[in-house]
Design a protein around this motif. Structure first.
Motif, PDB file in Angstrom:
ATOM      1  N   TYR A   1       0.814  -1.247  -0.089  1.00  0.00           N
ATOM      2  CA  TYR A   1       0.099   0.086   0.081  1.00  0.00           C
ATOM      3  C   TYR A   1       0.974   1.460  -0.054  1.00  0.00           C
ATOM      4  O   TYR A   1       0.517   2.439  -0.469  1.00  0.00           O
TER       5      TYR A   1
ATOM      6  N   PRO B   1      -0.819   3.748  -2.956  1.00  0.00           N
ATOM      7  CA  PRO B   1      -1.851   3.411  -2.423  1.00  0.00           C
ATOM      8  C   PRO B   1      -3.163   3.428  -3.286  1.00  0.00           C
ATOM      9  O   PRO B   1      -4.126   2.987  -3.028  1.00  0.00           O
ATOM     10  N   GLU B   2      -3.099   4.118  -4.347  1.00  0.00           N
ATOM     11  CA  GLU B   2      -4.033   4.180  -5.392  1.00  0.00           C
ATOM     12  C   GLU B   2      -4.076   3.146  -6.199  1.00  0.00           C
ATOM     13  O   GLU B   2      -5.425   2.778  -6.978  1.00  0.00           O
TER      14      GLU B   2
ATOM     15  N   VAL C   1      -2.873  -0.548  -5.799  1.00  0.00           N
ATOM     16  CA  VAL C   1      -2.004  -1.682  -5.226  1.00  0.00           C
ATOM     17  C   VAL C   1      -2.189  -2.774  -6.293  1.00  0.00           C
ATOM     18  O   VAL C   1      -3.077  -3.460  -6.716  1.00  0.00           O
TER      19      VAL C   1
END
Length: 59
Positions: free
Chosen positions: A22, A26-27, A29
């Motif tokens: 992550y 994070p956008e 994964v």
């Protein structure tokens, strides 16, 4: 919950793998990174690789 006590080293490794997956993006994964963390977690609890599928079938 699970009756077995996990291998603490593998459990920690699994957590680190998931966190890193992550942190890297994070956008977006990467599912392969999450799968590696899951595989390590299953090993930590001495569970078969098919555990998730079997649990879903059991309901």
């Amino acid at each position: 919950m699970l009756d077995s006590v996990p291998d603490p080293t593998l459990a920690a490794e699994s957590c680190c793998q998931l966190i890193n997956a992550y942190l890297n993006d994070p956008e977006h994964v990467d599912w392969d990174d999450v799968q590696k963390a899951l595989d390590t977690a299953l090993k930590a609890f001495d569970l078969p690789p098919t555990y998730i599928e079997e649990a879903i079938q059991r309901g």
